[in-house]
Design an enzyme around this catalytic site. Structure first.
Site, PDB file in Angstrom:
ATOM      1  N   HIS A 156       1.503  37.029  27.071  1.00  0.00           N
ATOM      2  CA  HIS A 156       2.229  37.846  26.080  1.00  0.00           C
ATOM      3  C   HIS A 156       1.938  37.349  24.664  1.00  0.00           C
ATOM      4  O   HIS A 156       2.655  36.501  24.127  1.00  0.00           O
ATOM      5  CB  HIS A 156       3.725  37.795  26.399  1.00  0.00           C
ATOM      6  CG  HIS A 156       4.522  38.840  25.691  1.00  0.00           C
ATOM      7  ND1 HIS A 156       5.715  39.318  26.173  1.00  0.00           N
ATOM      8  CD2 HIS A 156       4.310  39.501  24.523  1.00  0.00           C
ATOM      9  CE1 HIS A 156       6.189  40.231  25.349  1.00  0.00           C
ATOM     10  NE2 HIS A 156       5.362  40.349  24.329  1.00  0.00           N
ATOM     11  N   LEU A 187      -1.812  40.115  18.805  1.00  0.00           N
ATOM     12  CA  LEU A 187      -2.928  39.700  17.942  1.00  0.00           C
ATOM     13  C   LEU A 187      -3.136  40.617  16.737  1.00  0.00           C
ATOM     14  O   LEU A 187      -3.949  40.313  15.867  1.00  0.00           O
ATOM     15  CB  LEU A 187      -4.221  39.578  18.751  1.00  0.00           C
ATOM     16  CG  LEU A 187      -4.247  38.477  19.821  1.00  0.00           C
ATOM     17  CD1 LEU A 187      -5.574  38.471  20.560  1.00  0.00           C
ATOM     18  CD2 LEU A 187      -3.991  37.109  19.205  1.00  0.00           C
ATOM     19  N   ARG A 188      -2.439  41.755  16.707  1.00  0.00           N
ATOM     20  CA  ARG A 188      -2.385  42.634  15.510  1.00  0.00           C
ATOM     21  C   ARG A 188      -3.700  43.299  15.113  1.00  0.00           C
ATOM     22  O   ARG A 188      -3.752  43.929  14.064  1.00  0.00           O
ATOM     23  CB  ARG A 188      -1.849  41.862  14.293  1.00  0.00           C
ATOM     24  CG  ARG A 188      -0.562  41.104  14.513  1.00  0.00           C
ATOM     25  CD  ARG A 188       0.582  41.972  14.925  1.00  0.00           C
ATOM     26  NE  ARG A 188       1.848  41.225  14.915  1.00  0.00           N
ATOM     27  CZ  ARG A 188       2.902  41.575  15.614  1.00  0.00           C
ATOM     28  NH1 ARG A 188       2.886  42.647  16.396  1.00  0.00           N
ATOM     29  NH2 ARG A 188       4.012  40.874  15.562  1.00  0.00           N
ATOM     30  N   ASN A 198       0.656  46.861  21.280  1.00  0.00           N
ATOM     31  CA  ASN A 198       1.300  47.558  20.152  1.00  0.00           C
ATOM     32  C   ASN A 198       0.602  47.323  18.813  1.00  0.00           C
ATOM     33  O   ASN A 198       1.217  46.966  17.816  1.00  0.00           O
ATOM     34  CB  ASN A 198       2.794  47.197  20.054  1.00  0.00           C
ATOM     35  CG  ASN A 198       3.034  45.738  19.678  1.00  0.00           C
ATOM     36  OD1 ASN A 198       2.186  44.884  19.920  1.00  0.00           O
ATOM     37  ND2 ASN A 198       4.189  45.456  19.092  1.00  0.00           N
ATOM     38  N   HIS A 240       9.232  46.119  28.801  1.00  0.00           N
ATOM     39  CA  HIS A 240       9.741  45.436  27.600  1.00  0.00           C
ATOM     40  C   HIS A 240      11.263  45.236  27.711  1.00  0.00           C
ATOM     41  O   HIS A 240      11.858  44.498  26.914  1.00  0.00           O
ATOM     42  CB  HIS A 240       9.343  46.288  26.391  1.00  0.00           C
ATOM     43  CG  HIS A 240       9.944  45.942  25.089  1.00  0.00           C
ATOM     44  ND1 HIS A 240       9.582  44.833  24.373  1.00  0.00           N
ATOM     45  CD2 HIS A 240      10.877  46.573  24.343  1.00  0.00           C
ATOM     46  CE1 HIS A 240      10.273  44.808  23.244  1.00  0.00           C
ATOM     47  NE2 HIS A 240      11.074  45.850  23.195  1.00  0.00           N
ATOM     48  N   HIS A 274       9.784  38.836  28.516  1.00  0.00           N
ATOM     49  CA  HIS A 274      10.808  38.111  27.742  1.00  0.00           C
ATOM     50  C   HIS A 274      12.270  38.302  28.193  1.00  0.00           C
ATOM     51  O   HIS A 274      13.106  38.806  27.447  1.00  0.00           O
ATOM     52  CB  HIS A 274      10.676  38.384  26.248  1.00  0.00           C
ATOM     53  CG  HIS A 274      10.466  39.808  25.797  1.00  0.00           C
ATOM     54  ND1 HIS A 274      11.198  40.846  26.259  1.00  0.00           N
ATOM     55  CD2 HIS A 274       9.596  40.320  24.893  1.00  0.00           C
ATOM     56  CE1 HIS A 274      10.795  41.953  25.662  1.00  0.00           C
ATOM     57  NE2 HIS A 274       9.820  41.668  24.838  1.00  0.00           N
ATOM     58  N   ASP A 298       5.138  35.252  23.629  1.00  0.00           N
ATOM     59  CA  ASP A 298       5.468  36.426  22.806  1.00  0.00           C
ATOM     60  C   ASP A 298       5.124  36.125  21.345  1.00  0.00           C
ATOM     61  O   ASP A 298       5.863  36.504  20.418  1.00  0.00           O
ATOM     62  CB  ASP A 298       6.940  36.845  22.952  1.00  0.00           C
ATOM     63  CG  ASP A 298       7.191  38.255  22.400  1.00  0.00           C
ATOM     64  OD1 ASP A 298       6.217  38.966  22.088  1.00  0.00           O
ATOM     65  OD2 ASP A 298       8.374  38.638  22.281  1.00  0.00           O
ATOM     66  N   PHE A 354      11.262  41.505  13.517  1.00  0.00           N
ATOM     67  CA  PHE A 354      11.552  40.623  14.654  1.00  0.00           C
ATOM     68  C   PHE A 354      10.277  39.873  15.057  1.00  0.00           C
ATOM     69  O   PHE A 354       9.212  40.493  15.136  1.00  0.00           O
ATOM     70  CB  PHE A 354      12.006  41.452  15.857  1.00  0.00           C
ATOM     71  CG  PHE A 354      13.360  42.094  15.724  1.00  0.00           C
ATOM     72  CD1 PHE A 354      14.510  41.414  16.122  1.00  0.00           C
ATOM     73  CD2 PHE A 354      13.493  43.388  15.230  1.00  0.00           C
ATOM     74  CE1 PHE A 354      15.762  42.013  16.035  1.00  0.00           C
ATOM     75  CE2 PHE A 354      14.737  43.995  15.142  1.00  0.00           C
ATOM     76  CZ  PHE A 354      15.884  43.302  15.542  1.00  0.00           C
TER      77      PHE A 354
HETATM   78  C1  NCD Z   1       7.364  42.092  18.719  1.00  0.00           C
HETATM   79  C2  NCD Z   1       6.296  42.310  17.691  1.00  0.00           C
HETATM   80  O1  NCD Z   1       6.430  41.793  16.568  1.00  0.00           O
HETATM   81  O2  NCD Z   1       5.281  42.970  17.983  1.00  0.00           O
HETATM   82  N1  NCD Z   1       8.448  41.343  18.139  1.00  0.00           N
HETATM   83  C3  NCD Z   1       9.262  40.499  18.798  1.00  0.00           C
HETATM   84  O3  NCD Z   1      10.228  40.001  18.208  1.00  0.00           O
HETATM   85  N2  NCD Z   1       9.036  40.180  20.056  1.00  0.00           N
HETATM   86  C4  NCD Z   1       7.752  43.431  19.232  1.00  0.00           C
HETATM   87  C5  NCD Z   1       9.033  43.497  19.948  1.00  0.00           C
HETATM   88  O4  NCD Z   1       9.122  43.036  21.085  1.00  0.00           O
HETATM   89  O5  NCD Z   1       9.986  44.054  19.398  1.00  0.00           O
HETATM   90 ZN    ZN Z   2       6.028  41.151  22.565  1.00  0.00          ZN
HETATM   91 ZN    ZN Z   3       8.874  42.925  23.445  1.00  0.00          ZN
END
Ligand code: NCD
Ligand code: ZN
Ligand code: ZN
Length: 386
Positions: A18, A21-22, A52, A137, A190, A263, A281
């Site tokens: 998890h 990497l954007r 995502n 998720h 998570h 994550d 987040f």
């Molecule tokens: C995740 C993200 O930044 O892509 N953020 C997180 O706090 N885990 C997406 C998400 O799970 O809301």
């Molecule tokens: Zn995530």
């Molecule tokens: Zn998530």
């Protein structure tokens, strides 16, 4: 070269199932090169890249793009996770078999849970055919609302809008029922509450094909530690209570929770500098996660190192059908040399990740990977990425 391993541990490269990497789309937060360098600095030789991105990984060409960028970077193995739905919204499923053929390791709408039970059901039915896991998720968007942290005594005291624990557990319950009915492989991302742990424990006793992961921050921190002036602990799902934290550790110990995963959610400093309600987040974890688990869980005797390796390498390899975890003689190996005594200040100048949103910034931590090999190639030595 003869390496002196006295007082150190050798274990298989960790597999993080998890990681965000954007790339494509938000390369100012992280890209595949910086993220995979951060991975090997943290002891991870394989990372599963979450879907995502912008655009989301919802077709084979994008799956192949992520694979190619990972190979070009040449550090950790980078395996893309595809979305479940086209554009990560609505009810049109992606072409899973085609994306799997292109290199996708699993499917998930992380960051935007599949709100429609029928879509999740169809995805699991299809997963049964492809044999690849669907990663949930675990978030009911209506219950989560516009909450900022876990709903409870701390949110009330701080005057912050809360997210009830049921925002997670009602989806966990739903997806377990759908997995039982369809026989599709389900992986729960998570997990953060005691209720979810108990639901998974019962589901496993019934023989449902489910695995679950927990993030280091949910094992180490709790909601009482959040300060409104400090957005670094603002994460999704939100940090739970102390009782949740204890239940998660117990679940990981007894095998109810199968895996640890970071994550890793990199964000820019400018975004995290916004007021609590507006900051995104996420916690960046790749470079500190193993050290944090060592320091806060293994050293105090809450978790054995064997269990950590099982949960962070062997179980991920088994569940996602990956190389690593089990070393066959003669194959070039992904290996970590871990020094439990090595201590380091988490210095922004030394981080390989572009992100700085870690709660350990400026802190001294102990226990780090000091040599990392990917397919027999040394990629990190003495905390420097080669
Ligand atoms: C995740 C993200 O930044 O892509 N953020 C997180 O706090 N885990 C997406 C998400 O799970 O809301
Ligand atoms: Zn995530
Ligand atoms: Zn998530």
């Amino acid at each position: 070269e003869i390496i002196n391993g006295t007082g150190k541990f050798v274990f298989p490269g960790l597999i993080d199932v998890h990681t965000h990497l954007r790339e494509p789309g938000q390369e100012d937060k992280e890209d595949i090169l910086s993220g995979s360098r951060a991975a090997v600095r943290g002891g991870f030789t394989t990372i599963l890249a979450m879907a995502n991105t912008q655009p989301p990984i919802d077709n084979r060409a994008l799956v192949e793009f992520v694979c190619r960028q990972g190979e070009r970077a040449g550090y950790a193995h980078v395996l893309p996770i595809g979305t479940v739905t086209k554009g990560m919204q609505g009810s049109e499923l992606v072409e899973m078999a085609d994306m799997k053929a292109g290199g996708a390791a699993a499917f998930s709408d992380d960051g935007k849970n599949i709100q429609n039970a029928e879509v999740m059901r169809l995805a699991l039915e299809y997963a049964k055919l492809t044999g690849f896991p669907i990663i949930s998720h675990c978030e009911d968007k209506n219950l989560a609302g516009d909450g900022l942290m876990r709903r409870g005594v701390s949110s009330a005291r701080m005057g912050l809008r809360g997210i009830p624990a049921s925002a997670e557990s009602v989806i966990v319950a739903r997806d377990l029922l759908l997995a039982e009915e369809t026989g599709g492989k389900l992986h729960l991302a998570h997990i953060s509450s005691a209720e979810s742990v108990e639901l998974i424990r019962r589901a496993k006793a019934r023989g449902i094909d489910v695995t679950a992961e927990v993030n280091p921050h949910h094992l180490i921190f709790c909601d009482e530690e959040i300060k409104i002036t400090d957005t670094v602990l603002k994460v999704n799902p939100p940090l739970g209570s102390q009782a949740d934290r204890e239940a998660l550790i117990e679940g990981l110990r007894d095998g109810t929770i199968d895996m640890i995963a970071t994550d890793h959610a990199p964000h820019t400093q400018a975004e995290k500098a916004r007021p609590f309600a507006e900051a995104p987040f996420g916690i960046a974890g790749l470079e500190t996660a193993l050290s944090a688990v060592w320091q806060y869980l293994v050293k105090p005797g809450k978790l054995s190192l064997d269990r950590v390796i099982e949960a962070w390498s062997v179980s991920p390899a088994d569940r996602f059908g990956l190389a690593g975890g089990t070393l066959k003689p003669g194959t070039p190996a992904d290996i970590v040399l871990f020094d439990p005594d090595f201590s380091e200040v988490i210095d922004p100048a030394k981080l390989a990740s572009k992100a700085r949103n870690t709660p350990f910034l400026g802190k001294t931590m102990q226990g780090f990977p000091v040599m990392v090999w990917v397919e027999g190639r040394l990629v990190q030595r003495d905390r420097t990425v080669l």
